[in-house]
Design a protein around this motif. Structure first.
Motif, short mmCIF file in Angstrom:
data_model
loop_
_atom_site.label_atom_id
_atom_site.label_comp_id
_atom_site.label_asym_id
_atom_site.label_seq_id
_atom_site.Cartn_x
_atom_site.Cartn_y
_atom_site.Cartn_z
N GLY A 1 19.53 -49.81 6.13
CA GLY A 1 18.73 -50.95 5.70
C GLY A 1 18.49 -51.89 6.87
O GLY A 1 19.37 -52.09 7.70
N TYR A 2 17.29 -52.45 6.93
CA TYR A 2 17.00 -53.34 8.06
C TYR A 2 16.04 -54.44 7.62
O TYR A 2 15.29 -54.31 6.65
CB TYR A 2 16.43 -52.57 9.25
CG TYR A 2 15.13 -51.86 8.98
CD1 TYR A 2 13.90 -52.47 9.23
CD2 TYR A 2 15.12 -50.56 8.47
CE1 TYR A 2 12.70 -51.82 8.99
CE2 TYR A 2 13.93 -49.89 8.22
CZ TYR A 2 12.73 -50.53 8.48
OH TYR A 2 11.54 -49.87 8.22
N ARG A 3 16.05 -55.54 8.36
CA ARG A 3 15.21 -56.71 8.08
C ARG A 3 13.85 -56.54 8.77
O ARG A 3 13.76 -56.23 9.96
CB ARG A 3 15.88 -57.98 8.60
CG ARG A 3 17.21 -58.33 7.98
CD ARG A 3 17.11 -59.22 6.80
NE ARG A 3 16.29 -60.41 7.01
CZ ARG A 3 16.24 -61.41 6.13
NH1 ARG A 3 17.00 -61.38 5.03
NH2 ARG A 3 15.48 -62.47 6.34
N GLN B 1 24.45 -58.98 0.18
CA GLN B 1 24.41 -60.36 0.63
C GLN B 1 24.16 -60.45 2.14
O GLN B 1 23.41 -61.32 2.61
CB GLN B 1 25.72 -61.07 0.28
CG GLN B 1 25.79 -62.53 0.70
CD GLN B 1 24.69 -63.39 0.08
OE1 GLN B 1 24.25 -63.11 -1.03
NE2 GLN B 1 24.26 -64.41 0.78
N LEU B 2 24.76 -59.54 2.90
CA LEU B 2 24.58 -59.54 4.35
C LEU B 2 23.12 -59.28 4.72
O LEU B 2 22.59 -59.88 5.66
CB LEU B 2 25.48 -58.49 4.99
CG LEU B 2 26.98 -58.79 4.96
CD1 LEU B 2 27.78 -57.54 5.33
CD2 LEU B 2 27.32 -59.94 5.90
N LEU B 3 22.47 -58.39 3.97
CA LEU B 3 21.06 -58.09 4.22
C LEU B 3 20.18 -59.24 3.72
O LEU B 3 19.23 -59.67 4.39
CB LEU B 3 20.68 -56.78 3.52
CG LEU B 3 19.25 -56.28 3.72
CD1 LEU B 3 18.98 -55.95 5.19
CD2 LEU B 3 18.98 -55.05 2.85
N GLN B 4 20.51 -59.74 2.54
CA GLN B 4 19.70 -60.77 1.90
C GLN B 4 19.72 -62.09 2.67
O GLN B 4 18.69 -62.75 2.82
CB GLN B 4 20.22 -60.97 0.47
CG GLN B 4 19.21 -61.55 -0.50
CD GLN B 4 19.64 -61.34 -1.94
OE1 GLN B 4 20.73 -60.87 -2.22
NE2 GLN B 4 18.77 -61.70 -2.86
N SER B 5 20.89 -62.44 3.18
CA SER B 5 21.04 -63.72 3.88
C SER B 5 20.50 -63.69 5.30
O SER B 5 20.27 -64.73 5.91
CB SER B 5 22.52 -64.12 3.92
OG SER B 5 23.25 -63.21 4.74
N GLN C 1 17.86 -52.04 -2.34
CA GLN C 1 16.71 -52.26 -3.21
C GLN C 1 16.89 -53.53 -4.03
O GLN C 1 15.92 -54.24 -4.32
CB GLN C 1 16.51 -51.06 -4.13
CG GLN C 1 15.16 -51.06 -4.83
CD GLN C 1 13.99 -51.02 -3.85
OE1 GLN C 1 13.98 -50.21 -2.92
NE2 GLN C 1 13.02 -51.90 -4.04
N THR C 2 18.14 -53.84 -4.40
CA THR C 2 18.41 -55.10 -5.10
C THR C 2 17.96 -56.29 -4.26
O THR C 2 17.33 -57.23 -4.76
CB THR C 2 19.91 -55.23 -5.43
OG1 THR C 2 20.28 -54.18 -6.32
CG2 THR C 2 20.22 -56.56 -6.07
N ALA C 3 18.28 -56.25 -2.96
CA ALA C 3 17.87 -57.33 -2.06
C ALA C 3 16.35 -57.37 -1.92
O ALA C 3 15.74 -58.45 -1.95
CB ALA C 3 18.52 -57.14 -0.69
N ILE C 4 15.72 -56.21 -1.79
CA ILE C 4 14.27 -56.14 -1.63
C ILE C 4 13.58 -56.68 -2.89
O ILE C 4 12.62 -57.46 -2.80
CB ILE C 4 13.83 -54.69 -1.33
CG1 ILE C 4 14.37 -54.26 0.04
CG2 ILE C 4 12.32 -54.56 -1.39
CD1 ILE C 4 14.22 -52.78 0.32
N THR D 1 13.77 -60.23 -0.45
CA THR D 1 14.22 -60.12 0.94
C THR D 1 13.23 -59.29 1.75
O THR D 1 12.84 -58.19 1.32
CB THR D 1 15.61 -59.45 1.00
OG1 THR D 1 16.52 -60.20 0.21
CG2 THR D 1 16.12 -59.35 2.42
N PRO D 2 12.83 -59.75 2.92
CA PRO D 2 11.94 -58.95 3.78
C PRO D 2 12.73 -57.83 4.45
O PRO D 2 13.21 -57.97 5.58
CB PRO D 2 11.42 -59.97 4.79
CG PRO D 2 12.52 -60.99 4.88
CD PRO D 2 13.11 -61.08 3.51
#
Length: 366
Positions: free
Chosen positions: A154-156, A237-241, A255-258, A262-263
């Motif tokens: 996963g990546y931003r 959370q780490l990806l989302q924040s 996918q939850t973050a996306i 979340t970008p």
């Protein structure tokens, strides 16, 4: 209290003969025994089902738990398993203190439990009319697979974009070209495979793992790992924040973050997939109700429902007949994704998890 009364619901024809009852007497008692067992089954008003929480609890509640309650009148109580359910499972069966009646495990958990020298799992007695429509390994004697998940990259998108996005673990290890804060799962499972693929090992030829090579590969990246995450919610959370720019993460958690805005994106190449399935602890007093529940969960249309909240693929591929086409492209078993994923080696980890976890923790702490 008589022996018969004391063991009500467990009394058998053999017990009657041991007590010296005549064949006629046994015949007269038999209807009472059947009535007792029927009453005992009817007394099952709740089933405790343990899963891994988060979107699983939400998705499975809609797909399985609430519909089963409506169909049978048996209330499902949902609880969450520990990070490693095998010791919890073992202690529960050994003490006969049944904290749950059904548990969501992975194939490697069954390998470990079946190595312990005594029965820890009941047969689920599930049959389906169309076994060809289930992903291989989804239904076994002790395991009813319902969902397929994957560990991927996963990546931003605000850190990487265009032709400069990481595509696989080779890119993740390339700290010069792909700069940014990184995270990996604090577990040898998947992380050793990831390290080997980053080092050039073909995903089709991972097992048995070249463990020494995997740790040499990890040595190359360890100074660039900012967080060793330990749970799915933490990874989300780490990806989302934005605390991390890229990390290994369960695709469902990414996918939850996306979905929350979340970008971020998922790179499927060199990912690993595994199967979640329901199991029954040996000796469970609610084994028949548990079997009925697992059978209920094999249905394609019911499996399609959890994909509304949980980005896992159904084990019954006919479920795609009921899944929105756009949503289907986000799932691990989508045709564009499954070909890029390797199946996690359940037999290998069932044999080696304990020893490699000890070695991995020593490496992380050194």
């Amino acid at each position: 209290m008589s022996k018969l009364t004391e063991n009500k619901g467990k009394y058998t024809r053999r017990d009657a003969l041991k007590l010296g009852l005549s064949a006629a007497a046994v015949a007269s008692v038999a209807p009472l025994l059947m009535s007792s067992r029927t009453a005992q089954a009817a007394e099952v008003t709740t089933l405790t089902v343990a899963d891994v929480g988060g979107p699983y609890g939400t998705g499975f509640s809609k797909a399985f738990y609430k519909p089963f309650e409506e169909a049978t009148g048996i209330k499902i109580i949902n609880t969450v398993l520990g990070p490693d359910p095998v010791p919890q499972f073992q202690m529960m069966v050994d003490t006969k203190n049944y904290l749950f009646d059904v548990a969501l495990l992975n194939p490697e958990h069954l390998v470990r439990l079946n190595k312990l020298g005594k029965p820890y799992l009941e047969d689920i007695n599930v049959t389906v009319p169309d076994p060809e429509n289930y992903v291989k390994g989804s239904i076994t004697k002790q395991f009813g697979g319902v969902s397929i998940f994957a560990l991927a990259l996963g990546y931003r998108l605000d850190a990487f974009s265009g032709d400069k996005t990481p595509k696989n673990w080779v890119d993740f290890w390339n700290t010069e070209k792909f700069k940014g804060r990184r995270g990996l799962w604090r577990s040898p499972i998947c992380t050793l495979e990831v390290a080997l693929m980053a080092d050039g090992v073909d995903p089709k030829h991972l097992y048995p793992l070249d463990v020494d090579r995997a740790f040499r590969s990890l040595d190359k990246i360890r100074k660039s790992i900012d967080v060793w995450w330990t749970g799915g919610a933490q990874a989300t959370q780490l990806l989302q924040s934005g605390e991390l720019d890229m990390l290994s993460i369960w695709s469902s958690r990414a996918q939850t973050a996306i979905d929350a805005g979340t970008p971020a994106a998922i790179a499927w190449d060199q990912g690993l997939y595994n199967i979640d399935g329901f199991t029954i602890p040996h000796g469970s007093p609610k084994v028949e109700a548990a079997r009925k529940f697992i059978q209920f969960c094999m249905d394609a249309k019911r499996q399609s429902v959890f994909t509304e909240d949980l980005a896992c693929g159904p084990t019954n591929v006919k479920a795609y007949d009921f899944i929105d086409k756009k949503k289907a492209t986000l799932l691990p078993t989508a045709p564009d994704h499954i070909g890029q994923l390797a199946l996690l080696g359940a037999d290998y980890w069932g044999e080696n998890q304990l020893a490699l976890t000890e070695r991995f923790e020593k490496w992380v702490m050194s």
